[in-house]
Structures are given as structure tokens and as C-alpha cells.
Scaffold this motif. Structure first.
Motif, PDB file in Angstrom:
ATOM      1  N   ILE A  88     -49.569  32.557  25.543  1.00 32.42           N
ATOM      2  CA  ILE A  88     -48.846  33.830  25.490  1.00 32.42           C
ATOM      3  C   ILE A  88     -47.640  33.716  24.568  1.00 32.42           C
ATOM      4  N   ASP A  89     -46.956  32.593  24.610  1.00 30.40           N
ATOM      5  CA  ASP A  89     -45.804  32.373  23.734  1.00 30.40           C
ATOM      6  C   ASP A  89     -46.210  32.487  22.267  1.00 30.40           C
ATOM      7  N   GLU A  90     -47.335  31.926  21.922  1.00 29.96           N
ATOM      8  CA  GLU A  90     -47.819  31.996  20.539  1.00 29.96           C
ATOM      9  C   GLU A  90     -48.129  33.440  20.151  1.00 29.96           C
ATOM     10  N   TRP A  91     -48.772  34.169  21.048  1.00 28.20           N
ATOM     11  CA  TRP A  91     -49.084  35.575  20.778  1.00 28.20           C
ATOM     12  C   TRP A  91     -47.807  36.389  20.601  1.00 28.20           C
ATOM     13  N   VAL A  92     -46.829  36.162  21.458  1.00 27.09           N
ATOM     14  CA  VAL A  92     -45.547  36.878  21.367  1.00 27.09           C
ATOM     15  C   VAL A  92     -44.864  36.583  20.036  1.00 27.09           C
ATOM     16  N   LYS A  93     -44.879  35.321  19.616  1.00 27.99           N
ATOM     17  CA  LYS A  93     -44.263  34.954  18.331  1.00 27.99           C
ATOM     18  C   LYS A  93     -44.964  35.650  17.168  1.00 27.99           C
ATOM     19  N   GLU A  94     -46.300  35.671  17.219  1.00 24.72           N
ATOM     20  CA  GLU A  94     -47.081  36.240  16.117  1.00 24.72           C
ATOM     21  C   GLU A  94     -47.037  37.769  16.068  1.00 24.72           C
ATOM     22  N   THR A  95     -46.711  38.402  17.165  1.00 28.73           N
ATOM     23  CA  THR A  95     -46.733  39.861  17.191  1.00 28.73           C
ATOM     24  C   THR A  95     -45.338  40.450  17.397  1.00 28.73           C
ATOM     25  N   ILE A  96     -44.785  40.270  18.567  1.00 26.72           N
ATOM     26  CA  ILE A  96     -43.499  40.898  18.910  1.00 26.72           C
ATOM     27  C   ILE A  96     -42.371  40.346  18.053  1.00 26.72           C
ATOM     28  N   PHE A  97     -42.208  39.034  18.040  1.00 29.63           N
ATOM     29  CA  PHE A  97     -41.084  38.455  17.294  1.00 29.63           C
ATOM     30  C   PHE A  97     -41.271  38.619  15.794  1.00 29.63           C
ATOM     31  N   PHE A  98     -42.518  38.502  15.327  1.00 30.55           N
ATOM     32  CA  PHE A  98     -42.769  38.725  13.906  1.00 30.55           C
ATOM     33  C   PHE A  98     -42.363  40.139  13.522  1.00 30.55           C
ATOM     34  N   ALA A  99     -42.759  41.109  14.329  1.00 27.57           N
ATOM     35  CA  ALA A  99     -42.404  42.508  14.036  1.00 27.57           C
ATOM     36  C   ALA A  99     -40.894  42.696  14.008  1.00 27.57           C
ATOM     37  N   LEU A 100     -40.194  42.170  14.995  1.00 31.46           N
ATOM     38  CA  LEU A 100     -38.739  42.356  15.066  1.00 31.46           C
ATOM     39  C   LEU A 100     -38.008  41.685  13.909  1.00 31.46           C
ATOM     40  N   ASN A 101     -38.573  40.613  13.375  1.00 26.09           N
ATOM     41  CA  ASN A 101     -37.901  39.843  12.326  1.00 26.09           C
ATOM     42  C   ASN A 101     -38.410  40.117  10.916  1.00 26.09           C
ATOM     43  N   ASP A 102     -39.418  40.969  10.773  1.00 21.43           N
ATOM     44  CA  ASP A 102     -40.047  41.210   9.472  1.00 21.43           C
ATOM     45  C   ASP A 102     -39.156  42.087   8.583  1.00 21.43           C
ATOM     46  N   GLU A 103     -38.405  41.461   7.717  1.00 22.91           N
ATOM     47  CA  GLU A 103     -37.457  42.175   6.863  1.00 22.91           C
ATOM     48  C   GLU A 103     -38.122  42.973   5.746  1.00 22.91           C
ATOM     49  N   SER A 104     -39.440  42.873   5.624  1.00 21.33           N
ATOM     50  CA  SER A 104     -40.132  43.629   4.577  1.00 21.33           C
ATOM     51  C   SER A 104     -40.350  45.089   4.969  1.00 21.33           C
ATOM     52  N   ILE A 105     -40.092  45.419   6.233  1.00 22.90           N
ATOM     53  CA  ILE A 105     -40.206  46.814   6.663  1.00 22.90           C
ATOM     54  C   ILE A 105     -38.879  47.263   7.287  1.00 22.90           C
ATOM     55  N   VAL A 106     -38.678  48.560   7.333  1.00 24.80           N
ATOM     56  CA  VAL A 106     -37.410  49.085   7.846  1.00 24.80           C
ATOM     57  C   VAL A 106     -37.267  48.750   9.329  1.00 24.80           C
ATOM     58  N   PRO A 107     -36.038  48.567   9.799  1.00 26.82           N
ATOM     59  CA  PRO A 107     -35.835  48.150  11.187  1.00 26.82           C
ATOM     60  C   PRO A 107     -36.401  49.119  12.223  1.00 26.82           C
ATOM     61  N   GLN A 108     -36.395  50.408  11.922  1.00 30.53           N
ATOM     62  CA  GLN A 108     -36.938  51.378  12.863  1.00 30.53           C
ATOM     63  C   GLN A 108     -38.430  51.128  13.096  1.00 30.53           C
ATOM     64  N   ALA A 109     -39.159  50.840  12.040  1.00 33.07           N
ATOM     65  CA  ALA A 109     -40.590  50.545  12.149  1.00 33.07           C
ATOM     66  C   ALA A 109     -40.811  49.198  12.842  1.00 33.07           C
ATOM     67  N   ARG A 110     -39.936  48.233  12.580  1.00 34.97           N
ATOM     68  CA  ARG A 110     -40.024  46.923  13.238  1.00 34.97           C
ATOM     69  C   ARG A 110     -39.901  47.092  14.746  1.00 34.97           C
ATOM     70  N   LEU A 111     -38.924  47.890  15.141  1.00 36.88           N
ATOM     71  CA  LEU A 111     -38.699  48.120  16.562  1.00 36.88           C
ATOM     72  C   LEU A 111     -39.918  48.808  17.191  1.00 36.88           C
ATOM     73  N   LYS A 112     -40.427  49.821  16.535  1.00 37.63           N
ATOM     74  CA  LYS A 112     -41.588  50.558  17.046  1.00 37.63           C
ATOM     75  C   LYS A 112     -42.792  49.629  17.210  1.00 37.63           C
ATOM     76  N   GLN A 113     -43.050  48.797  16.209  1.00 37.06           N
ATOM     77  CA  GLN A 113     -44.176  47.851  16.306  1.00 37.06           C
ATOM     78  C   GLN A 113     -43.987  46.902  17.483  1.00 37.06           C
ATOM     79  N   ALA A 114     -42.778  46.378  17.628  1.00 35.16           N
ATOM     80  CA  ALA A 114     -42.506  45.434  18.717  1.00 35.16           C
ATOM     81  C   ALA A 114     -42.705  46.096  20.076  1.00 35.16           C
ATOM     82  N   ILE A 115     -42.223  47.323  20.221  1.00 29.01           N
ATOM     83  CA  ILE A 115     -42.389  48.062  21.480  1.00 29.01           C
ATOM     84  C   ILE A 115     -43.877  48.264  21.775  1.00 29.01           C
ATOM     85  N   ASP A 116     -44.658  48.612  20.756  1.00 27.71           N
ATOM     86  CA  ASP A 116     -46.100  48.771  20.940  1.00 27.71           C
ATOM     87  C   ASP A 116     -46.745  47.460  21.392  1.00 27.71           C
ATOM     88  N   HIS A 117     -46.319  46.348  20.799  1.00 28.58           N
ATOM     89  CA  HIS A 117     -46.867  45.039  21.183  1.00 28.58           C
ATOM     90  C   HIS A 117     -46.459  44.661  22.613  1.00 28.58           C
TER      91      HIS A 117
END
Length: 187
Positions: free
Chosen positions: A62-91
Motif C-alpha cells: 500500500i505504501d508503494e501505491w500511495v507513493k506512486e499515486t497520491i504523493f506523486f500527484a501532490l508533488n508533480d510540479e509539471s501540473i498546476v497545484p489545483q489539479a495536483r490536489l484534485k488528482q490526489a483527492i481522487d486517489h
């Protein structure tokens, strides 16, 4: 060599469901065997150190999945922070199956589980706070606000999971996720 009857991913998912529902102490090898469709001997063959190794493997999975999805989304500077947050919430919604799954942190923090899995729990919580802090800073919160929002987010997620289970109402969890998103975006 015979192919495995149950693939690792499916096995860890099944084990995780049992641990989430019964906690570490409340889960028996019989429960795990029934949930996976494997005999006890097969479970011990795959996890020679028994239930504790199974639990550690579930945490790692589960930790690996969280890193690859939730944390990746929150830290992905290639997209705007609002979209990062939305992706993380969905995950997060996916991780907890819309609120119908309990959290492993809660399931493993009872009785002896806390001593056995304290590092997993502490590291996981710290990583969540750090990732939400990062998106808070990207949304132009000051350091104190970003940290306060990150901590509050974890409190709300965990609390809503408990209420969702107690009241058998997944809308509590889903509404909490919407409220978290709104709180971040309505600075």
C-alpha cells in the motif's frame, strides 16, 4: 516450478482487506487463509515469518501505491497545484474505496500492532503531511498555514473514515474529501 495460484498483488489486496476489517490482533491465520483461498501451509511458504510478515508486506504494498499515486500527484510540479490536489483527492477516494475501507494506520495501531508497526505508521503519517504541505506551499500558503492544512487534512480523512464505518454512510467520507479540496482552493 508451478505457477502461483494467487498473484502477489491479489494476495496482498486480500490480506489487506482482512487486516483493515479485523485489525492486526483480531486477524487469525485462518481468516487470512480463507480470504486468499490459500491453505495455511501455502501462506507460510510465501510468508515464512507468518502474520507479521504478511502485515509488513501489506503495508509495503500500500505504501508503494500511495507513493506512486497520491504523493506523486501532490508533488508533480509539471501540473498546476489545483489539479495536483484534485488528482490526489481522487486517489485517496480510490485507496479507501469511497470510504468503505478502513485505514491500515487505524487497523494496526491497536494493542500490540502499534509496537510492531510504529515505524510504518509514523513514516506514513509524516509522508502524508509532507506531501500535503508541498501542495499547500504550491498554492501559496505560508509555511505555517501549509503545515496546519496538511495536519488538518489527515485528521479529517482519518476521522471521516471512523464516522463512515460507525454510521455506515460513505457520503461522510466523500463529503470530507470535497471539503478538504474546497478548503485548499478557497484560501
Amino acid at each position: 516450478m508451478r505457477p502461483q495460484k494467487v498473484l502477489d498483488k491479489d494476495l496482498l489486496t486480500a490480506l489487506g482487506k482482512v487486516f483493515r476489517s479485523k485489525g492486526y490482533e483480531g486477524t487469525s491465520i485462518k481468516d487470512l487463509s480463507e480470504a486468499t483461498g490459500l491453505k495455511k501451509a501455502s501462506l507460510y511458504h510465501r510468508f515464512p515469518d507468518g502474520k507479521e510478515e504478511m502485515a509488513n508486506s501489506v503495508f509495503s504494498h500500500i505504501d508503494e501505491w500511495v507513493k506512486e499515486t497520491i504523493f506523486f500527484a501532490l508533488n508533480d510540479e509539471s501540473i498546476v497545484p489545483q489539479a495536483r490536489l484534485k488528482q490526489a483527492i481522487d486517489h485517496i477516494s480510490t485507496l479507501y474505496n469511497g470510504g468503505s475501507y478502513s485505514c491500515l494506520f487505524r487497523a494496526f495501531s491497536m494493542e500490540n500492532g502499534l509496537q510492531l508497526f510504529e515505524k510504518h505508521i509514523s513514516n506514513g503519517i509524516t509522508a502524508y503531511i509532507k506531501a500535503f504541505n508541498t501542495v499547500g506551499l504550491a498554492l501559496k500558503f505560508n509555511k505555517k498555514e501549509a503545515t496546519e492544512h496538511a495536519v488538518q487534512t489527515l485528521i479529517e480523512i482519518q476521522g471521516s473514515l471512523i464516522l463512515t464505518k460507525a454510521l455506515n454512510d460513505t457520503s461522510i467520507f466523500e463529503n470530507t474529501l470535497k471539503n478538504i479540496e474546497n478548503r485548499y482552493l478557497k484560501q
